[in-house]
Scaffold this motif. Structure first.
Motif, short mmCIF file in Angstrom:
data_model
loop_
_atom_site.label_atom_id
_atom_site.label_comp_id
_atom_site.label_asym_id
_atom_site.label_seq_id
_atom_site.Cartn_x
_atom_site.Cartn_y
_atom_site.Cartn_z
N ASP A 246 -8.43 14.23 26.79
CA ASP A 246 -8.47 13.99 28.23
C ASP A 246 -9.75 13.22 28.55
O ASP A 246 -10.83 13.80 28.55
CB ASP A 246 -8.45 15.32 28.97
CG ASP A 246 -8.45 15.13 30.49
OD1 ASP A 246 -8.32 13.97 30.95
OD2 ASP A 246 -8.60 16.14 31.20
N PRO A 247 -9.63 11.89 28.81
CA PRO A 247 -10.85 11.10 29.05
C PRO A 247 -11.53 11.52 30.36
O PRO A 247 -10.91 11.56 31.41
CB PRO A 247 -10.33 9.66 29.12
CG PRO A 247 -8.91 9.78 29.52
CD PRO A 247 -8.41 11.07 28.91
N ARG A 248 -12.81 11.84 30.29
CA ARG A 248 -13.60 12.20 31.45
C ARG A 248 -14.91 11.41 31.38
O ARG A 248 -15.92 11.91 30.89
CB ARG A 248 -13.87 13.70 31.48
CG ARG A 248 -12.62 14.56 31.65
CD ARG A 248 -12.96 16.04 31.74
NE ARG A 248 -13.53 16.53 30.50
CZ ARG A 248 -12.81 16.97 29.48
NH1 ARG A 248 -11.48 16.97 29.55
NH2 ARG A 248 -13.40 17.40 28.38
N PRO A 249 -14.90 10.17 31.87
CA PRO A 249 -16.10 9.33 31.71
C PRO A 249 -17.29 9.78 32.55
O PRO A 249 -18.41 9.41 32.26
CB PRO A 249 -15.62 7.95 32.17
CG PRO A 249 -14.50 8.24 33.12
CD PRO A 249 -13.82 9.46 32.58
N LEU A 250 -17.04 10.58 33.63
CA LEU A 250 -18.14 10.99 34.50
C LEU A 250 -18.50 12.45 34.24
O LEU A 250 -17.64 13.27 33.92
CB LEU A 250 -17.75 10.82 35.97
CG LEU A 250 -17.44 9.39 36.41
CD1 LEU A 250 -17.05 9.40 37.89
CD2 LEU A 250 -18.64 8.48 36.18
N ASP A 251 -19.76 12.74 34.39
CA ASP A 251 -20.23 14.12 34.28
C ASP A 251 -19.59 14.93 35.40
O ASP A 251 -19.72 14.57 36.58
CB ASP A 251 -21.76 14.13 34.40
CG ASP A 251 -22.35 15.49 34.06
OD1 ASP A 251 -21.70 16.51 34.37
OD2 ASP A 251 -23.46 15.52 33.49
N PRO A 252 -18.85 16.01 35.08
CA PRO A 252 -18.17 16.77 36.14
C PRO A 252 -19.12 17.33 37.18
O PRO A 252 -18.71 17.66 38.30
CB PRO A 252 -17.46 17.89 35.36
CG PRO A 252 -18.17 17.97 34.04
CD PRO A 252 -18.63 16.58 33.76
N ARG A 253 -20.42 17.42 36.87
CA ARG A 253 -21.37 17.96 37.84
C ARG A 253 -21.61 17.03 39.02
O ARG A 253 -22.14 17.45 40.05
CB ARG A 253 -22.69 18.27 37.14
CG ARG A 253 -22.59 19.47 36.19
CD ARG A 253 -23.88 19.66 35.40
NE ARG A 253 -24.11 18.56 34.48
CZ ARG A 253 -25.10 18.53 33.59
NH1 ARG A 253 -25.96 19.55 33.54
NH2 ARG A 253 -25.25 17.51 32.78
#
Length: 537
Positions: A516-523
């Protein structure tokens, strides 16, 4: 007589001609006859092989070196995929095999002109530098794994590819062993054996290491050993697109220039250049032990980078230490390399020896012993191949810093004893640290003191050099600590303690995702907004 071909792509390759190794003791007994025998064999004027002819080695061309580069490039792709466990086992077996054949190698180095004590020291460095503790430390640096917020991450050192090694003529066999660390991390290597001293190199790689590589499935071309014109081969390495790194041993002027050329051609230069090591004796030192350690400065007539080249003596003990040290120095004599008591080697740069002494005298330096050219029996001779171990006292740090025998690397048995002006210990300490750190070179430095607090303060204060020895043999080797490396004119602008396996590799980070690509920091996502929604927006 031993005969070595070049070793290229897993095969022995003949050269255009041969270079012959005539026993060094024969040259000392009768230089004209021994030299004429060597040249006669090399030019085809004679075929007489006497007991003094130890070996011959094939001399190739730049084209042979180019074929070695091509073989190394092919092999590097497969060799890097061997498991690290296998490459480490190769290195450990190399250490075991070299240990078993150490006496053979020592005899070959003696034949090339290394005094027995010097040859034994060189081999001890080769063995200590490749022992299990060192290999295990390397493994700890080559791959590290982490897990952060459930995601596996790795830091991995990847091999640069093809590494070329140019060892120095004065200690080719021992210094060339740095190539094994390039192999440890997965590089393929091309080693150039000097025409003037090829024997140790050929033995180490052809007789000891090559069979181990083959036994463990290393592809042909992983290891290549050539011999030929140094200038032509180096130029081809610098310009060849097949070469990634060049490990160069030599004088600082040539090495720093080569480093610039490598940078211009997109290559990594790893430089092992001149040394000008400092040796400090404080007022509370064990003077007898310090004198024994400082005597190491005359190994091989000081024609070794990593021996002490100048000493700084606390004014309170300068006279007493000098007396103790001179008693030891006056016992040193020239001799044949087979003699276990011999420490001195023939001197190559005789003219500078006398120039440096004359300059020191003119500036007020006092020659305490030595200063003459002598023959193998220690008798004064204008044609002698040796120089007497020479000690010069220089008073004052500022005066000493302006003299060539202190400021520059000396490659002959000439040791300045520098005595600073008297001052309170705190001031004197700072001046001595500044003096050591002001050295343009930076291979090794030593301190002798009985005060553990002062020793720790010195260790934290001095930044010059790749190695610092405290109350220890200056030239001794230790597991895990690299045998080579330095700062300034010793290692160039990127110089440091030289772990050749790390220097011939590069760090790569690896992130193992879950699909699951998540390029941004979830914070940084706003409340209720998913990473997928942010990406689509």
């Amino acid at each position: 007589m031993i005969s070595y071909a070049q070793y290229i792509d897993g095969k022995d390759v003949e050269g255009q001609r041969w270079t012959y190794v005539v026993r060094a003791s024969a040259l000392l007994r009768d230089v004209d006859s021994a030299f004429n025998l060597k040249r006669g064999l090399e030019l085809g004027r004679t075929t007489e092989i006497t007991d003094d002819v130890v070996a011959r080695c094939a001399v190739g061309t730049v084209a042979d070196s180019d074929r070695a580069l091509e073989a190394a490039r092919r092999a590097s792709r497969a060799y890097r995929l061997l498991p690290q466990e296998t490459r480490s086992r190769i290195m450990l077996e190399f250490n075991e095999a070299l240990t078993a054949r150490a006496d053979e190698l020592i005899d070959l180095l003696i034949a090339e002109g290394h005094p027995r004590r010097l040859a034994q020291w060189e081999v001890s460095g080769m063995l200590r530098g490749t022992d299990e503790a060192t290999i295990r430390w390397y493994e700890s640096q080559l791959r590290q794994s982490f897990e952060v917020e459930g995601k596996p991450l790795e830091l991995v050192r990847k091999p640069d590819g093809v590494v070329c090694v140019n060892p120095p003529q004065n200690a080719a066999g021992s210094n060339s062993t740095m190539a094994v660390f390039a192999l440890l991390v997965g590089n393929a290597v091309v080693v150039k054996a000097p025409r003037s001293s090829p024997l140790g190199v050929m033995f180490v790689f052809r007789d000891v290491l090559a069979p181990i590589l083959e036994r463990h499935g290393a592809p042909p071309g992983t290891l290549n050993v050539v011999c030929g014109n140094a200038g032509g081969i180096l130029r081809s390495w610098v310009t060849s697109p097949l070469v990634d790194d060049i490990l160069f041993f030599g004088d600082s002027e040539a090495g720093l220039k080569l480093g610039e050329e490598c940078l211009a051609n997109g290559k990594k230069a790893i430089l092992e250049l001149a040394g000008n090591d400092g040796f400090v004796v404080w007022r509370d030192a064990d003077l007898d032990a310090a004198a024994r350690a400082l005597e190491e400065c005359f190994y091989g007539s000081s024609q070794i980078c990593m021996v002490p080249k100048y000493a700084v003596l606390h004014p309170e003990i300068a006279d007493e230490f000098t007396r103790i040290f001179l008693d030891r120095v006056r016992t040193l004599r020239p001799g044949y390399p087979e003699d276990p008591e011999t420490l001195l080697s023939p001197v190559l740069k005789v003219d500078k020896f006398f120039d440096f002494i004359a300059e020191a005298r003119e500036a007020g330096g006092e020659v305490l012993c030595g200063g003459q050219r002598v023959d193998v029996d220690g008798e004064p001779s204008t044609r002698g191949m040796f120089c007497e171990p020479t000690v010069v006292r220089v008073d004052g740090l500022q005066r000493a810093g302006g003299l060539s025998l202190v400021r520059e690397e000396t490659f002959f048995p000439l040791l300045p004893l520098v005595v600073p002006e008297s001052a309170p210990d705190e001031q004197l300490f700072e001046r001595v640290v500044d003096f050591v750190d002001g050295n343009l070179y930076g291979l090794r430095n030593s301190l002798w003191t009985g005060d553990p607090d002062l020793a720790r303060h010195f260790a934290e204060s001095v930044t010059n050099g790749g190695t610092l020895k405290i109350n220890d043999s200056h030239i001794g080797f230790n597991s895990v600590l690299s045998t080579h490396g330095g700062t300034g004119r010793t290692g160039g602008p990127y110089g440091e303690l030289n772990y050749a396996g790390l220097r011939t590799s590069h760090l790569q980070g690896i992130s193992w995702g879950d699909g699951d690509p998540r390029p941004l920091d979830p914070r940084v996502l706003t409340a209720g907004e998913t990473a997928g929604e942010r990406a689509r927006g």
